[in-house]
Design a protein around this motif. Sequence first.
Motif, mmCIF file in Angstrom:
data_model
loop_
_atom_site.group_PDB
_atom_site.id
_atom_site.type_symbol
_atom_site.label_atom_id
_atom_site.label_comp_id
_atom_site.label_asym_id
_atom_site.label_seq_id
_atom_site.Cartn_x
_atom_site.Cartn_y
_atom_site.Cartn_z
ATOM 1 N N THR A 70 0.813 -1.215 0.000
ATOM 2 C CA THR A 70 0.000 0.000 0.000
ATOM 3 C C THR A 70 0.846 1.265 0.000
ATOM 4 N N SER A 71 2.125 1.143 0.322
ATOM 5 C CA SER A 71 3.081 2.243 0.233
ATOM 6 C C SER A 71 4.471 1.613 0.229
ATOM 7 N N GLN A 72 5.488 2.435 0.233
ATOM 8 C CA GLN A 72 6.854 1.901 0.245
ATOM 9 C C GLN A 72 7.191 1.184 1.546
#
Length: 130
Positions: A70-72
């Motif tokens: 969902t993100s880094q």
Amino acid sequence: MSMASTGHWYVLIETNTVYDGDNLWSLTEKLPVEGGREEAIGRAEELSLSYEPGPYPSAPETCGRTVFRTSQTSWLVESEQSLWHQGWTAPATLSQLMRITVAELVSARPAPPAEPPVKRGRLRRARRAD
């Protein structure tokens, strides 16, 4: 939480439990990682592919797994297991959600110890028997 020095990296694992129609998220793991941010990201990615929560984790070969980055530094994981017990007319599918996040510890202060309650009110004297 014990006093930990700030600036250290962790992998945090939250799990979702459905109880009586309510979705409850809880922080189930705070895993310290040796090294910096990149090492923590690598460890979190490994865990997103293999971690099974609970006191009785399922064997990885018995579960399906869907992993979303969902993100880094965070992943949402859905783990599913199909069960069909003797006497059941159909199988049931158990589903577990997990959020796996990389985090740097910024502040940690333990809660102060609890003090015993203060007795309030008047003290009564015992009556002497005559």
